[in-house]
Design an enzyme around this catalytic site. Structure first.
Site, short mmCIF file in Angstrom:
data_model
loop_
_atom_site.label_atom_id
_atom_site.label_comp_id
_atom_site.label_asym_id
_atom_site.label_seq_id
_atom_site.Cartn_x
_atom_site.Cartn_y
_atom_site.Cartn_z
N GLY A 13 -5.56 -6.48 -0.45
CA GLY A 13 -5.33 -5.09 -0.07
C GLY A 13 -6.27 -4.58 1.00
O GLY A 13 -7.08 -5.33 1.56
N GLN A 14 -6.19 -3.26 1.26
CA GLN A 14 -6.96 -2.66 2.35
C GLN A 14 -8.46 -2.90 2.16
O GLN A 14 -9.16 -3.32 3.08
CB GLN A 14 -6.69 -1.14 2.42
CG GLN A 14 -7.37 -0.48 3.62
CD GLN A 14 -7.35 1.05 3.58
OE1 GLN A 14 -6.96 1.65 2.59
NE2 GLN A 14 -7.77 1.66 4.66
N ILE A 37 -1.60 -10.56 -6.50
CA ILE A 37 -0.25 -10.93 -6.98
C ILE A 37 0.55 -11.57 -5.85
O ILE A 37 1.47 -12.34 -6.09
CB ILE A 37 0.47 -9.69 -7.56
CG1 ILE A 37 1.64 -10.11 -8.44
CG2 ILE A 37 0.88 -8.72 -6.47
CD1 ILE A 37 2.18 -8.99 -9.29
N TYR A 141 -1.23 8.05 -10.80
CA TYR A 141 -2.40 7.32 -10.27
C TYR A 141 -3.70 7.99 -10.70
O TYR A 141 -4.60 7.34 -11.24
CB TYR A 141 -2.27 7.29 -8.74
CG TYR A 141 -3.44 6.73 -7.97
CD1 TYR A 141 -3.81 5.39 -8.10
CD2 TYR A 141 -4.15 7.54 -7.07
CE1 TYR A 141 -4.87 4.89 -7.36
CE2 TYR A 141 -5.20 7.02 -6.33
CZ TYR A 141 -5.57 5.70 -6.48
OH TYR A 141 -6.62 5.19 -5.75
N LYS A 145 -6.60 6.53 -13.22
CA LYS A 145 -7.97 6.28 -12.72
C LYS A 145 -8.99 7.09 -13.53
O LYS A 145 -10.07 6.61 -13.82
CB LYS A 145 -8.05 6.63 -11.24
CG LYS A 145 -7.38 5.61 -10.34
CD LYS A 145 -8.21 4.33 -10.29
CE LYS A 145 -7.56 3.22 -9.50
NZ LYS A 145 -8.42 2.05 -9.33
P1 NAD Z 1 -4.10 -1.66 -1.65
O1 NAD Z 1 -2.84 -1.06 -2.14
O2 NAD Z 1 -4.27 -1.89 -0.21
O3 NAD Z 1 -4.38 -3.03 -2.40
C1 NAD Z 1 -4.15 -3.19 -3.77
C2 NAD Z 1 -3.82 -4.63 -4.01
O4 NAD Z 1 -3.51 -4.79 -5.40
C3 NAD Z 1 -2.59 -5.11 -3.23
O5 NAD Z 1 -2.93 -6.22 -2.41
C4 NAD Z 1 -1.58 -5.48 -4.31
O6 NAD Z 1 -0.82 -6.63 -3.99
C5 NAD Z 1 -2.50 -5.75 -5.50
N1 NAD Z 1 -1.77 -5.61 -6.77
C6 NAD Z 1 -0.89 -4.66 -7.13
N2 NAD Z 1 -0.41 -4.95 -8.36
C7 NAD Z 1 -1.01 -6.08 -8.76
C8 NAD Z 1 -0.91 -6.88 -9.93
N3 NAD Z 1 -0.08 -6.59 -10.94
N4 NAD Z 1 -1.68 -7.99 -10.01
C9 NAD Z 1 -2.52 -8.33 -9.00
N5 NAD Z 1 -2.63 -7.63 -7.87
C10 NAD Z 1 -1.87 -6.51 -7.75
O7 NAD Z 1 -5.29 -0.77 -2.23
P2 NAD Z 1 -6.76 -0.57 -1.65
O8 NAD Z 1 -6.70 0.57 -0.74
O9 NAD Z 1 -7.31 -1.85 -1.18
O10 NAD Z 1 -7.49 -0.08 -2.96
C11 NAD Z 1 -8.26 -0.94 -3.77
C12 NAD Z 1 -8.80 -0.12 -4.92
O11 NAD Z 1 -9.57 0.97 -4.42
C13 NAD Z 1 -7.70 0.49 -5.78
O12 NAD Z 1 -8.08 0.38 -7.13
C14 NAD Z 1 -7.66 1.94 -5.35
O13 NAD Z 1 -7.31 2.78 -6.41
C15 NAD Z 1 -9.09 2.19 -4.93
N6 NAD Z 1 -9.18 3.24 -3.91
C16 NAD Z 1 -8.74 3.04 -2.64
C17 NAD Z 1 -8.83 4.06 -1.70
C18 NAD Z 1 -8.38 3.88 -0.29
O14 NAD Z 1 -8.35 4.88 0.48
N7 NAD Z 1 -8.05 2.68 0.15
C19 NAD Z 1 -9.37 5.29 -2.07
C20 NAD Z 1 -9.76 5.48 -3.40
C21 NAD Z 1 -9.69 4.43 -4.30
C1 AKB Z 2 -4.55 7.31 -2.00
O1 AKB Z 2 -4.31 8.11 -1.08
O2 AKB Z 2 -3.83 7.13 -2.98
C2 AKB Z 2 -5.85 6.56 -1.93
C3 AKB Z 2 -6.90 7.29 -2.70
C4 AKB Z 2 -7.61 8.42 -2.07
O3 AKB Z 2 -7.14 6.97 -3.83
N1 AKB Z 2 -6.21 6.36 -0.57
#
Ligand code: NAD
Ligand code: AKB
Length: 312
Positions: A13-14, A37, A141, A145
Site C-alpha cells: 500500500g501507500q 493480499i 473505518y 480504528k
Molecule cells: P493502502 O490502502 O494504500 O494499503 C493497504 C494495503 O492493505 C493494500 O495494499 C491492500 O492490498 C492491503 N490489504 C487490504 N486487505 C487486506 C487483507 N485482507 N489482507 C492483507 N492485506 C490487505 O493504505 P495505506 O495508506 O498504506 O495505509 C496503511 C495503514 O495506515 C492503514 O492501516 C491505514 O488505516 C493507516 N493510515 C493511512 C493514512 C494515509 O493517509 N495513507 C492515514 C491514516 C492512517
Molecule cells: C483516509 O482518508 O481514509 C486516510 C486516513 C486519513 O485515514 N487517508
C-alpha cells in the site's frame, strides 16, 4: 543483541511500500518481510502473499522467518470502507485481534498499529483537536480504528504487550499512490497537475484537513518505535500533526510552481466524511514523549512533491 525480524502487513500500500524500504535500510534487506493480499511488483526485499484474515498462514510466516516485530498496516480505508462496512470491520479490527493473540502466544516483542484522524467525529473540537477528546467517529473505518486503539491499550495493560500507535493525518507521497481514502485528493492533484494541468476535486474548496508529508510520517513512525517504552504515556494512539490546508490553498501553492494549473470542485460522498473529521490537531504529547517534530510545511512539501514527480 536479538536480531530484529519484522513482518509488515499491507506492504503493497501507500505507506507499506515506503516503510519497507526505510526499515530495510535500518535492519537489513532480508530482515524485513513484506506481505499483502495482492502480489507486490518491485518489492525491494522478501515478500509473501498473506490475507491478513488467514491466521494459520500468518503463524507459518511468523515461525518460518522468526518474526519478532509486526507493523500491521493492512486495512480498508475510509471511502472504500463505506461501500463494505462489515468487511471493513472484519479486516481492520478482527485482523488486529488475531495479531494480538498470535503475538501473545509467540512472544512478538513490538507491534505498530496505525490509527487515523478518522477516529474523530462530529462531537470532537474541529480545530486544534487535543490528544484526549470526544471520539464518536461516523465511518466504519473510523469505528474500527478507534476500537483498535482501545484494544491496543487493553493488551498493553492486561498483558504488558508493547503496542505503539499514531493517528496519522492524510499522507502525501510521491513514491506511492493512496488506496481509497478521503484525503487521497491531496496526492491525486499533483499527478493530474503534472499530467493534464487540471484537477477535479471531490471535496469542496474550503475543506480543511490535517496532512503530513511521507518523509515526516515515516521518520515519526521509526522514532516512536525506537523510543524507550517507559517514555510512552499514550497506549491508545498519539495525535500527530504537521500541516492543515484546504484544496484551494493546495491548488494555489501548486499554481506557484505550475502557473497554468486549474482546479474545479465536484464534491461527492467523501465531503461528508471529511466534514466529520478534525481540521487541525494538537500533538504536544507526541512532541514531549518521543520528540515528534515534522520538517515539511505546505510550501516545502509542494515544491518537493513536484520536484520528485518530475524526476521520476
Ligand atoms: P493502502 O490502502 O494504500 O494499503 C493497504 C494495503 O492493505 C493494500 O495494499 C491492500 O492490498 C492491503 N490489504 C487490504 N486487505 C487486506 C487483507 N485482507 N489482507 C492483507 N492485506 C490487505 O493504505 P495505506 O495508506 O498504506 O495505509 C496503511 C495503514 O495506515 C492503514 O492501516 C491505514 O488505516 C493507516 N493510515 C493511512 C493514512 C494515509 O493517509 N495513507 C492515514 C491514516 C492512517
Ligand atoms: C483516509 O482518508 O481514509 C486516510 C486516513 C486519513 O485515514 N487517508
Amino acid at each position: 543483541m536479538l536480531q530484529e525480524k519484522i513482518l509488515v502487513t499491507g506492504a503493497g500500500g501507500q505507506i507499506g511500500t515506503v516503510l519497507c524500504d526505510e526499515l530495510r535500510k535500518i535492519y537489513g534487506e532480508e530482515n524485513v518481510i513484506g506481505s499483502d493480499i495482492k502480489a507486490q511488483v518491485n518489492s525491494s526485499g522478501p515478500f509473501v502473499i498473506l490475507d491478513i484474515l488467514n491466521t494459520q498462514r500468518m503463524c507459518e510466516i511468523i515461525d518460518d522467518h522468526g518474526i519478532n516485530q509486526i507493523y500491521h498496516l493492512a486495512a480498508i480505508l475510509s471511502a472504500s470502507g463505506e461501500w463494505m462496512p462489515l468487511k471493513t470491520w472484519n479486516v481492520n479490527l478482527n485482523s488486529l485481534l488475531d495479531i494480538f493473540e498470535i503475538a501473545r502466544e509467540k512472544n512478538i516483542k513490538k507491534i505498530f498499529y496505525p490509527s487515523t484522524i478518522a477516529v474523530f467525529g462530529k462531537s470532537t473540537p474541529q480545530k486544534d483537536t487535543p490528544q484526549y477528546t470526544s471520539l464518536e467517529p461516523t465511518t466504519a473505518y473510523g469505528m474500527s480504528k478507534l476500537s483498535g486503539e482501545l484494544w491496543s491499550q487493553y493488551y498493553f495493560n492486561r498483558y504488558g504487550m508493547d503496542i505503539r500507535s499514531v493517528r496519522y493525518p492524510g499522507i502525501i507521497s510521491y513514491q506511492s499512490l493512496p488506496g481509497g481514502g478521503t484525503t487521497d485528493y491531496a496526492v491525486e492533484i499533483f499527478h493530474e497537475a503534472l499530467k493534464n494541468g487540471q484537477y477535479t476535486c471531490f471535496l469542496k474548496e474550503d475543506t480543511y484537513l490535517p496532512m503530513v508529508y511521507m518523509p515526516d510520517a515515516i521518520q515519526g513512525t521509526l522514532q516512536l518505535m525506537e523510543a524507550p517504552s517507559d517514555k510512552l504515556s499514550v497506549r491508545t494512539s498519539y495525535n500527530l500533526s504537521s500541516m492543515s490546508f484546504s484544496p484551494s490553498e493546495l491548488a494555489n501553492e501548486i499554481k506557484k510552481n505550475i502557473p497554468n494549473f486549474t482546479i474545479k470542485y465536484e464534491p461527492d460522498f467523501r465531503q461528508q466524511i471529511a466534514e466529520s473529521w478534525s481540521q487541525s490537531i494538537l500533538d504536544d504529547v507526541a512532541r514531549k514523549d518521543w520528540n515528534w517534530s515534522p520538517k515539511y510545511d505546505l510550501e516545502s512539501m509542494t515544491k518537493d512533491m513536484i520536484f520528485q514527480l518530475k524526476k521520476n
